[in-house]
Design a protein around this motif. Structure first.
Motif, PDB file in Angstrom:
ATOM      1  N   PHE A   6       1.450  -2.056  -9.109  1.00 54.13           N
ATOM      2  CA  PHE A   6       2.303  -0.433  -8.753  1.00 54.13           C
ATOM      3  C   PHE A   6       3.006  -0.876  -7.855  1.00 54.13           C
ATOM      4  O   PHE A   6       2.759  -1.580  -6.956  1.00 54.13           O
ATOM      5  CB  PHE A   6       1.315   0.587  -8.270  1.00 54.13           C
ATOM      6  CG  PHE A   6       0.312   1.007 -10.186  1.00 54.13           C
ATOM      7  CD1 PHE A   6       1.223   1.658 -10.700  1.00 54.13           C
ATOM      8  CD2 PHE A   6      -0.742   0.772 -10.186  1.00 54.13           C
ATOM      9  CE1 PHE A   6       0.714   1.895 -12.459  1.00 54.13           C
ATOM     10  CE2 PHE A   6      -1.370   1.862 -11.179  1.00 54.13           C
ATOM     11  CZ  PHE A   6      -0.781   1.974 -12.079  1.00 54.13           C
ATOM     12  N   ARG A   7       3.856   0.353  -7.932  1.00 53.96           N
ATOM     13  CA  ARG A   7       5.187  -0.062  -6.546  1.00 53.96           C
ATOM     14  C   ARG A   7       4.943   0.806  -5.259  1.00 53.96           C
ATOM     15  O   ARG A   7       5.010   0.127  -4.721  1.00 53.96           O
ATOM     16  CB  ARG A   7       6.134   0.755  -7.064  1.00 53.96           C
ATOM     17  CG  ARG A   7       7.303   1.248  -6.259  1.00 53.96           C
ATOM     18  CD  ARG A   7       8.821   2.001  -6.859  1.00 53.96           C
ATOM     19  NE  ARG A   7       9.553   2.461  -5.899  1.00 53.96           N
ATOM     20  CZ  ARG A   7       9.601   3.360  -5.243  1.00 53.96           C
ATOM     21  NH1 ARG A   7       8.449   3.608  -4.454  1.00 53.96           N
ATOM     22  NH2 ARG A   7      10.869   3.178  -4.202  1.00 53.96           N
ATOM     23  N   GLY A   8       3.328   1.761  -5.521  1.00 55.75           N
ATOM     24  CA  GLY A   8       3.020   2.379  -4.037  1.00 55.75           C
ATOM     25  C   GLY A   8       4.180   3.336  -3.832  1.00 55.75           C
ATOM     26  O   GLY A   8       4.706   2.955  -4.594  1.00 55.75           O
ATOM     27  N   THR A  18       3.300  -9.051  -4.641  1.00 56.72           N
ATOM     28  CA  THR A  18       2.815  -9.991  -4.903  1.00 56.72           C
ATOM     29  C   THR A  18       3.668 -10.378  -6.699  1.00 56.72           C
ATOM     30  O   THR A  18       4.234 -11.653  -6.861  1.00 56.72           O
ATOM     31  CB  THR A  18       1.793 -10.906  -5.365  1.00 56.72           C
ATOM     32  OG1 THR A  18       0.860 -10.752  -4.389  1.00 56.72           O
ATOM     33  CG2 THR A  18       1.042 -12.123  -6.229  1.00 56.72           C
ATOM     34  N   VAL A  19       3.693  -9.923  -7.248  1.00 57.27           N
ATOM     35  CA  VAL A  19       4.166  -9.561  -8.394  1.00 57.27           C
ATOM     36  C   VAL A  19       6.096 -10.026  -9.526  1.00 57.27           C
ATOM     37  O   VAL A  19       5.906 -11.321  -9.988  1.00 57.27           O
ATOM     38  CB  VAL A  19       3.629  -8.659  -9.863  1.00 57.27           C
ATOM     39  CG1 VAL A  19       2.384  -8.568 -10.545  1.00 57.27           C
ATOM     40  CG2 VAL A  19       4.791  -7.287  -9.766  1.00 57.27           C
ATOM     41  N   ASP A  28      15.668  -7.149  -4.600  1.00 52.07           N
ATOM     42  CA  ASP A  28      15.934  -8.696  -4.154  1.00 52.07           C
ATOM     43  C   ASP A  28      15.500  -8.705  -2.318  1.00 52.07           C
ATOM     44  O   ASP A  28      14.850  -9.988  -2.456  1.00 52.07           O
ATOM     45  CB  ASP A  28      17.519  -8.437  -3.415  1.00 52.07           C
ATOM     46  CG  ASP A  28      18.259  -8.883  -5.498  1.00 52.07           C
ATOM     47  OD1 ASP A  28      18.082  -9.410  -6.125  1.00 52.07           O
ATOM     48  OD2 ASP A  28      19.642  -8.751  -5.084  1.00 52.07           O
ATOM     49  N   ALA A  29      15.200  -7.393  -1.786  1.00 48.62           N
ATOM     50  CA  ALA A  29      14.634  -8.152  -0.322  1.00 48.62           C
ATOM     51  C   ALA A  29      13.390  -7.872  -0.506  1.00 48.62           C
ATOM     52  O   ALA A  29      12.610  -9.029   0.105  1.00 48.62           O
ATOM     53  CB  ALA A  29      14.988  -6.480   0.584  1.00 48.62           C
ATOM     54  N   VAL A  30      13.040  -7.818  -1.672  1.00 45.94           N
ATOM     55  CA  VAL A  30      11.106  -7.720  -1.584  1.00 45.94           C
ATOM     56  C   VAL A  30      11.317  -9.512  -2.202  1.00 45.94           C
ATOM     57  O   VAL A  30      10.344 -10.050  -1.746  1.00 45.94           O
ATOM     58  CB  VAL A  30      10.729  -6.799  -3.047  1.00 45.94           C
ATOM     59  CG1 VAL A  30       9.476  -7.758  -3.402  1.00 45.94           C
ATOM     60  CG2 VAL A  30      10.680  -5.793  -2.797  1.00 45.94           C
ATOM     61  N   THR A  33       5.395  -1.967 -11.419  1.00 44.92           N
ATOM     62  CA  THR A  33       6.190  -1.719 -10.309  1.00 44.92           C
ATOM     63  C   THR A  33       7.491  -1.354 -11.066  1.00 44.92           C
ATOM     64  O   THR A  33       8.003  -0.192 -10.515  1.00 44.92           O
ATOM     65  CB  THR A  33       6.595  -2.593 -10.230  1.00 44.92           C
ATOM     66  OG1 THR A  33       7.550  -3.700 -10.189  1.00 44.92           O
ATOM     67  CG2 THR A  33       5.369  -4.085  -9.608  1.00 44.92           C
ATOM     68  N   GLY A  34       7.802  -1.345 -11.933  1.00 48.69           N
ATOM     69  CA  GLY A  34       9.107  -1.070 -12.947  1.00 48.69           C
ATOM     70  C   GLY A  34       9.984  -1.615 -12.502  1.00 48.69           C
ATOM     71  O   GLY A  34      11.402  -1.400 -13.001  1.00 48.69           O
ATOM     72  N   ALA A  35       9.897  -3.001 -11.927  1.00 47.35           N
ATOM     73  CA  ALA A  35      11.419  -4.117 -11.339  1.00 47.35           C
ATOM     74  C   ALA A  35      11.000  -4.922 -11.527  1.00 47.35           C
ATOM     75  O   ALA A  35       9.588  -5.422 -12.322  1.00 47.35           O
ATOM     76  CB  ALA A  35      10.816  -2.966  -9.977  1.00 47.35           C
TER      77      ALA A  35
END
Ligand code: HPA
Length: 267
Positions: free
Chosen positions: A182-184, A208-209, A96-98, A142-144
């Motif tokens: 990727f999440r990084g 971005t995604v 949500d913050a992203v 990212t898995g999210a």
């Protein structure tokens, strides 16, 4: 989805209207790593609002990521919200913050979103350092996902072909490509880079995604542009560092800024 995240975005949008005295905004641009120096070319600064003045925002943790929203009037008199910095999933603040900036922009009346990023190039055969590439599609590793619940969101055209065609009126030489996230915060291993090439990726990054997905949920038209800062990514044989990524941005800022300014006035 927590309802609260959308309420918080509406509150942030109300604070933005109050701080700027403007009722609505035409477009929002999120300036990724290396893109912040390009912001100056987009238009005349009307006001600047630090993230910390708005509900739900945090000061960015990463160097080169600004930390405020700049309201800009373009040559054609449009009002743009320029986000100098973003929150990344790897910061650990949650999805949500992203996407809070995107939801805030949508709640503030924006209909068009420009997402920029720095990316590793997966096609060194055709990509050079400093090349801008239009994002034609993405692969979300990212898995999210910013959306929870049972509302199914269509993603057949996340990145608007209409907007890409508009950009090509400004610069017909621009390539397009598939952005993999990727999440990084680790950069990719050489084996991961080989995998991403096989999967059909052209650029790789850590942003971005999720913002693009949240934007489509809000029915925004999305343009995505990557700046290739390291062609070959983890295959280039040299260790990667964030300072290098920022340096490429500084070197190409003038070109990126002019491109964005011309695009915004064509919207
Ligand atoms: N990988 C992931 N993110 C990046 C890269 C990369 O090679 N370059 C700039 N951001």
């Amino acid at each position: 989805m927590s309802k609260d995240a959308y309420t918080l975005a509406s509150e942030a949008a109300a604070a933005l209207h109050a701080a700027t005295g403007l009722d609505t905004f035409d477009v929002a641009l999120v300036m990724g790593s290396g893109w912040v120096p390009a912001a100056d070319a987009i238009g005349e600064t009307v006001s600047e609002v630090p993230f910390t003045d708005l509900p739900g925002f945090r000061a960015p943790a990463v160097a080169g990521h600004g930390g405020k929203i700049r309201v800009v009037r373009t040559a054609a008199g449009r009002h743009a919200l320029v986000f100098l910095g973003r929150t990344h999933l790897y910061e650990g603040l949650g999805v949500d913050a992203v996407v809070h900036g995107v939801r805030t922009a949508a709640a503030a009346g924006v209909r068009t979103l420009v997402l920029t990023n720095a990316a590793g190039g997966l096609r060194p055969e055709t990509q050079n350092v400093g090349d801008p590439v239009l994002i034609s599609d993405h692969i979300n590793l990212t898995g999210a996902n910013p959306i929870t619940g049972t509302t199914f969101i269509d993603l057949t055209e996340v990145y608007s072909s209409r907007l890409r065609a508009l950009v090509r009126e400004v610069d017909p030489t621009l390539a397009d490509g598939v952005y993999v996230a990727f999440r990084g915060p680790t950069y990719e291993t050489p084996a991961e880079i080989r995998m991403l090439r096989t999967l059909g990726g052209d650029m790789v990054g850590m942003s971005t995604v999720l913002e693009a997905i949240a934007a489509r949920e809000a029915n925004l038209e999305v343009l995505g542009v990557s700046l290739v800062t390291n062609p070959g990514a983890g295959l280039a044989g040299e260790p990667l560092n964030h300072e290098e990524v920022l340096e490429v941005g500084r070197a190409t800022a003038a070109r990126m800024g002019v491109l964005l300014a011309q695009v915004v006035d064509k919207l």
